[in-house]
Design an enzyme around this catalytic site. Structure first.
Site, PDB file in Angstrom:
ATOM      1  N   GLY A 112     -88.958  12.931  -5.318  1.00  0.00           N
ATOM      2  CA  GLY A 112     -89.999  13.416  -5.406  1.00  0.00           C
ATOM      3  C   GLY A 112     -91.342  13.056  -4.334  1.00  0.00           C
ATOM      4  O   GLY A 112     -92.722  13.694  -5.104  1.00  0.00           O
ATOM      5  N   HIS A 162     -86.015  18.737   6.669  1.00  0.00           N
ATOM      6  CA  HIS A 162     -84.684  18.604   7.168  1.00  0.00           C
ATOM      7  C   HIS A 162     -84.741  17.248   7.673  1.00  0.00           C
ATOM      8  O   HIS A 162     -86.416  17.819   8.626  1.00  0.00           O
ATOM      9  CB  HIS A 162     -83.899  19.137   7.579  1.00  0.00           C
ATOM     10  CG  HIS A 162     -82.275  18.406   7.727  1.00  0.00           C
ATOM     11  ND1 HIS A 162     -81.266  17.548   6.695  1.00  0.00           N
ATOM     12  CD2 HIS A 162     -81.953  17.342   9.430  1.00  0.00           C
ATOM     13  CE1 HIS A 162     -80.756  17.200   7.434  1.00  0.00           C
ATOM     14  NE2 HIS A 162     -80.936  17.247   8.720  1.00  0.00           N
TER      15      HIS A 162
END
Ligand code: GAR
Length: 190
Positions: free
Chosen positions: A12, A104
């Site tokens: 995160g 990505h």
């Protein structure tokens, strides 16, 4: 105020970076963070940052409508996948057209698809001796890593760069560009 919901599966660090970027923002706020991992470090980060976070299991996401209904009730302007590793079921894509984006850690269409996430991507980039890599921010459709590309940013690699060093360069690009791309999308798309 335009609200964002973030989805994450692991550390995160992008979630934290996005939350900090929008702290005190006059038009955009992060309403909550959702994770599919009950022990994901992202939960600790959200606790520390004072942002609501919820865990859901596979059944709630894939089979029942629990997560879909939750998202519909939150009605975010944008759903942001920040290191979220499950494929998004088609009904989510239908319910939120052009309102789900993903980051990505490579230059798609290279190094995308099932199994290509995090370290696996950087290992493959290293194995193939790529001279550059980067990030791709794209809309999410029902196929892994294939939605319309919003932005790509590149970074040069040195022959001696380890997968860890590559990851570091890619993360730096993510931290710099992801929040700004989110902001631009939300402020310029109505
Ligand atoms: C990020 O590098 C993100 O691009 C990648 O996971 C990492 C999460 O890091 N996402 C994918 O690989 C999606 N296929 P973080 O949890 O520290 O933000």
């Amino acid at each position: 105020m335009k609200e964002i919901v973030l989805l994450a599966s692991g550390s995160g660090s992008n979630v934290e970076n996005i939350i900090k970027y929008f702290e005190g923002h006059k038009a955009i706020s992060v309403s909550c963070v959702l994770t599919n991992k009950s022990n994901a470090p992202v939960l600790e980060r959200c606790k520390r940052l004072g942002v609501p976070a919820l865990y859901f299991n596979r059944n709630a996401f894939m089979n029942s409508k629990v997560v879909l209904k939750l998202l519909q009730s939150l009605n975010p302007a944008l759903i942001v996948l920040a290191g979220f590793l499950w494929k998004i079921p088609e009904r989510f894509v239908t319910a939120f057209p052009n309102r789900i984006i993903n980051i990505h850690p490579a230059l798609l269409p290279k190094y995308g698809g099932k199994g290509m996430y995090g370290e696996a991507v950087h290992e493959a980039v290293k194995t193939n001796g790529e001279k550059e890599t980067g990030i791709t921010i794209h809309y999410v459709n029902e196929r892994y890593d294939e939605g319309t590309i919003i932005r790509q940013e590149k970074v040069r690699l040195n022959p001696g760069d380890s997968p860890k060093a590559i990851a570091k360069k890619v993360h730096a690009l993510e931290y710099e560009h992801f929040p700004k791309v989110i902001e631009k999308l939300l402020l310029h798309n109505g």
